[in-house]
Design an enzyme around this catalytic site. Structure first.
Site, PDB file in Angstrom:
ATOM      1  N   GLU A  53     -31.864  -2.441  18.291  1.00 13.68           N
ATOM      2  CA  GLU A  53     -32.403  -3.590  17.560  1.00 13.68           C
ATOM      3  C   GLU A  53     -33.615  -4.163  18.265  1.00 13.68           C
ATOM      4  O   GLU A  53     -34.604  -4.552  17.628  1.00 13.68           O
ATOM      5  CB  GLU A  53     -31.312  -4.666  17.421  1.00 13.68           C
ATOM      6  CG  GLU A  53     -31.691  -5.858  16.541  1.00 13.68           C
ATOM      7  CD  GLU A  53     -32.335  -7.018  17.282  1.00 13.68           C
ATOM      8  OE1 GLU A  53     -32.687  -8.021  16.633  1.00 13.68           O
ATOM      9  OE2 GLU A  53     -32.495  -6.933  18.527  1.00 13.68           O
ATOM     10  N   GLU A  54     -33.538  -4.228  19.591  1.00 10.65           N
ATOM     11  CA  GLU A  54     -34.611  -4.839  20.361  1.00 10.65           C
ATOM     12  C   GLU A  54     -35.909  -4.029  20.303  1.00 10.65           C
ATOM     13  O   GLU A  54     -36.964  -4.518  20.692  1.00 10.65           O
ATOM     14  CB  GLU A  54     -34.182  -5.012  21.826  1.00 10.65           C
ATOM     15  CG  GLU A  54     -33.021  -5.970  22.036  1.00 10.65           C
ATOM     16  CD  GLU A  54     -33.397  -7.431  21.815  1.00 10.65           C
ATOM     17  OE1 GLU A  54     -34.551  -7.712  21.419  1.00 10.65           O
ATOM     18  OE2 GLU A  54     -32.531  -8.293  22.051  1.00 10.65           O
ATOM     19  N   ASP A 104     -27.927 -12.430  24.313  1.00  8.04           N
ATOM     20  CA  ASP A 104     -28.697 -11.639  23.347  1.00  8.04           C
ATOM     21  C   ASP A 104     -28.514 -10.154  23.632  1.00  8.04           C
ATOM     22  O   ASP A 104     -29.252  -9.587  24.401  1.00  8.04           O
ATOM     23  CB  ASP A 104     -30.170 -12.017  23.440  1.00  8.04           C
ATOM     24  CG  ASP A 104     -31.022 -11.310  22.402  1.00  8.04           C
ATOM     25  OD1 ASP A 104     -30.464 -10.768  21.430  1.00  8.04           O
ATOM     26  OD2 ASP A 104     -32.261 -11.288  22.572  1.00  8.04           O
ATOM     27  N   HIS A 147     -26.096  -6.562  16.948  1.00  7.33           N
ATOM     28  CA  HIS A 147     -26.721  -5.508  17.762  1.00  7.33           C
ATOM     29  C   HIS A 147     -26.119  -5.513  19.149  1.00  7.33           C
ATOM     30  O   HIS A 147     -25.833  -6.557  19.743  1.00  7.33           O
ATOM     31  CB  HIS A 147     -28.246  -5.626  17.755  1.00  7.33           C
ATOM     32  CG  HIS A 147     -28.857  -6.690  18.609  1.00  7.33           C
ATOM     33  ND1 HIS A 147     -29.115  -6.517  19.955  1.00  7.33           N
ATOM     34  CD2 HIS A 147     -29.303  -7.937  18.306  1.00  7.33           C
ATOM     35  CE1 HIS A 147     -29.700  -7.605  20.439  1.00  7.33           C
ATOM     36  NE2 HIS A 147     -29.811  -8.487  19.465  1.00  7.33           N
ATOM     37  N   ASP A 150     -26.221 -12.778  15.748  1.00  6.09           N
ATOM     38  CA  ASP A 150     -27.238 -12.483  16.752  1.00  6.09           C
ATOM     39  C   ASP A 150     -27.489 -13.754  17.570  1.00  6.09           C
ATOM     40  O   ASP A 150     -27.944 -14.758  17.037  1.00  6.09           O
ATOM     41  CB  ASP A 150     -28.537 -12.029  16.080  1.00  6.09           C
ATOM     42  CG  ASP A 150     -29.514 -11.401  17.067  1.00  6.09           C
ATOM     43  OD1 ASP A 150     -29.260 -11.452  18.284  1.00  6.09           O
ATOM     44  OD2 ASP A 150     -30.544 -10.853  16.611  1.00  6.09           O
ATOM     45  N   HIS A 184     -34.331 -13.030  26.840  1.00  7.42           N
ATOM     46  CA  HIS A 184     -35.052 -11.812  27.234  1.00  7.42           C
ATOM     47  C   HIS A 184     -35.438 -11.823  28.716  1.00  7.42           C
ATOM     48  O   HIS A 184     -36.478 -11.287  29.095  1.00  7.42           O
ATOM     49  CB  HIS A 184     -36.296 -11.607  26.357  1.00  7.42           C
ATOM     50  CG  HIS A 184     -35.978 -11.087  24.988  1.00  7.42           C
ATOM     51  ND1 HIS A 184     -36.958 -10.735  24.083  1.00  7.42           N
ATOM     52  CD2 HIS A 184     -34.809 -10.873  24.359  1.00  7.42           C
ATOM     53  CE1 HIS A 184     -36.390 -10.322  22.967  1.00  7.42           C
ATOM     54  NE2 HIS A 184     -35.091 -10.404  23.111  1.00  7.42           N
TER      55      HIS A 184
END
Length: 571
Positions: A410-411, A378, A366, A439, A539
């Site tokens: 994707e998130e 990420d 992603h 990922d 994140h």
């Protein structure tokens, strides 16, 4: 489970349930090479000493000494029906153990179809880490002037997609950009959570609490009711809080449901709470090692009807007030203000010019980040590794067509990969031989995880699609042949492989850890700091170029190039 970095290239080495083969104990060499004759009938193996092995070829006089009879599990891959060997060994010649191990490792690259080694053993070129870092720098430069992120539906993501598409076109691939619409979600204003009464506390957005993506909007003042909590939690996914409707059998309507992370998706928990009449939901982190900090998460579209927050374990402890099930005696004020609107974003899909169009080997990652940061680990890491592998292998004359894919959104709930798979006809699905997923493959405090393809790590009985075990074996044999330690991880359903697995397509991949904490065992295998998250910037805004481990990138890139090439050449 731990894969031992044993010399026997195909040994799986599950220490907890399979006998470990070792070259460092009596009989270890014999066990490690006992299967060589059965796997390659032209070869005879005789143990001469702890440092040498005698090889003779069929049709010559057998070497003296005790012949190894017992087969080791998969030492040199699957049996070959025919083949030519690049290194001819004279009868009776003593060969250093390292050479035999090298032969064993090379044999792993042969396809299960029995194609000649000359067609399947070609080594992939070494993937330069400098090229991967070049792409990561580009993603970092894109995020900076675009709100500090590359999230789907924003200019940062669109610029990332243009960058990937331009590089792939320049490398000679056939590139198409697959557009799709999705429900874009963002906080209009930060969420609010505070306790009322004497000694009331206010919790900080982005540190203590966060809005769950696709939460409803609203302001609620009500009592907190704990739902089937497991405190202390003995380990990850020990809690099933909110996963079943029966958890809410005596839940009072209009209360705030206090739920605990674990076992099922956040959306399942929130949906069950809403059905039971909850006015709002707070899901706090589970509390087991690696699951204590605030976690950012998504419910996935569509938007739910009630406000829903995630919280750290410490916040959950205060709100539960010593209660595991039922009213906690705490009253809170909670508010969320969420914008959800339709926006367009894209997948970038690039096909090799060589290879059969009806036999697709697909690898993907992603491309989007979360809204809170640039997403360089990420998942800039997976995207950059995939891009550099594609560029380095661009001129390879594949037997099967190779498709590289960078997924959008994707998130926000695996939207891009689900869109791609959902648009495939049954015939097109059958043309997909397998899917490899990358990922988070550069985690700073990394462990090297291989997706469990045989279902041995699943706690809930789910088995991956047929063919997934072969992908796992290809990765583990690559690492074992190079004495690179590695572990397996259950696949779960929280990355882009999920849509392919649900469609019955074989899946596999690599992962280096997210917010889970590194164990002592993992620190012994990979270095780094035990007790700390694999990625403490998961994140978060600090997920920048400084947040990647180049050694992890290197190991992943070489493995992906090897395994991708193996399946792309297979008959």
């Amino acid at each position: 489970m731990v894969r031992t970095p044993a010399c026997h290239a195909g040994g799986r080495g599950f220490e907890s349930r399979r006998s470990r083969l070792s070259l460092h104990r009596p009989g270890g060499i014999k066990e490690s090479f006992a299967g060589l004759h059965e796997e390659f009938p032209d070869v005879r193996v005789t143990i001469e000493s702890m440092v040498a092995v005698r090889l003779t070829f069929a049709g010559t006089q057998a070497a003296t000494g005790q012949r190894a009879e017992r087969r080791a599990h998969g030492c040199c891959g699957r049996p070959q029906s025919s083949g030519t060997y690049p290194h001819q060994v004279r009868p009776g010649r003593l060969v250093p153990l390292a050479l035999v191990a090298s032969l064993c490792a090379v044999a792993v690259t042969a396809s299960s179809s029995g194609a000649p080694l000359s067609e399947t053993q070609a080594r992939a070129p070494r993937i330069p880490v400098a090229g991967i870092v070049e792409h990561l720098r580009a993603f970092q430069r894109i995020a900076g002037p675009n709100g500090g992120n590359r999230s789907a539906g924003t200019r940062g993501y669109d610029a990332s997609a243009r960058y990937v598409a331009a590089r792939m076109r320049a490398a000679g691939y056939r590139v198409r950009v697959q557009q799709f619409s999705f429900p874009f979600v963002i906080d209009r204003s930060p969420p609010v959570l505070r306790t009322l009464g004497n000694g009331g506390a206010s919790y900080r957005a982005g540190r203590d609490i966060a809005t769950l993506s696709y939460s409803g909007s609203g302001r609620v003042q009500a009592g907190v009711v704990a739902v089937d909590l497991v405190v202390p939690s003995p380990g990850a996914n020990a809690s099933t809080s909110g996963c079943e409707a029966s958890d809410f059998a005596s839940f009072p309507r209009g209360a705030v449901a206090l739920l605990q992370r674990g076992t099922c998706f956040f959306r399942v928990k929130v949906a069950n709470a809403a059905a039971a009449g909850a006015a709002a939901v707070v899901v706090f982190n589970e509390g087991s090692p690696g699951r204590r900090e605030l976690v950012s998460a998504t419910l996935g579209p569509p938007q739910v009807s009630i406000p829903a927050l995630s919280a750290s374990f410490a916040v959950g402890e205060e709100l539960r007030n010593g209660v595991r099930n039922g009213p906690t005696g705490v009253t809170v004020e909670l508010e969320t203000d969420v914008l959800v609107e339709r926006r367009r974003t894209s997948n970038v899909i690039a096909d090799s010019r060589a290879g059969r169009a009806d036999r697709l080997v697909v690898a993907g990652a992603h491309l989007d980040s979360v809204e809170r940061g640039p997403g360089i680990n990420d998942n800039g890491s997976g995207s950059a590794v995939l891009l550099e592998v594609a560029e380095q292998l661009a001129s390879t004359p594949w037997r099967n067509r190779v498709r590289f894919a960078w997924w959008g959104a994707e998130e926000l709930g695996l939207v891009g990969s689900r869109h791609y798979v959902g648009r495939l006809s049954p015939a097109a699905r059958r043309q997909h031989l397998l899917y490899l997923n990358l990922d988070m493959v550069g985690s700073p405090n990394y462990a090297l995880f291989v997706y469990d393809g045989d279902g041995s790590s699943s706690r809930f009985g789910a088995r991956p699609p047929a063919g997934s075990a072969a992908i796992e074996r290809a990765f583990t044999r690559f690492f074992a042949s190079r004495r690179i330690p590695h572990l397996e991880t259950a696949m779960g359903g929280n990355s882009d492989h999920a849509a392919f697995a649900e469609a019955g397509i074989a899946v596999g991949g690599l992962f280096t850890g997210a917010d889970g904490r590194k164990t002592e065992r993992q620190a012994a295998l990979f270095g780094g700091r035990a007790g700390q998250p694999h990625d403490s910037c998961y994140h978060r805004p600090c997920d920048t170029l400084r947040n990647v481990n180049r050694r992890a990138l290197d190991r992943v890139a070489q493995a992906v190039a090897h395994v991708l090439g193996r399946f792309a050449r297979a008959a």
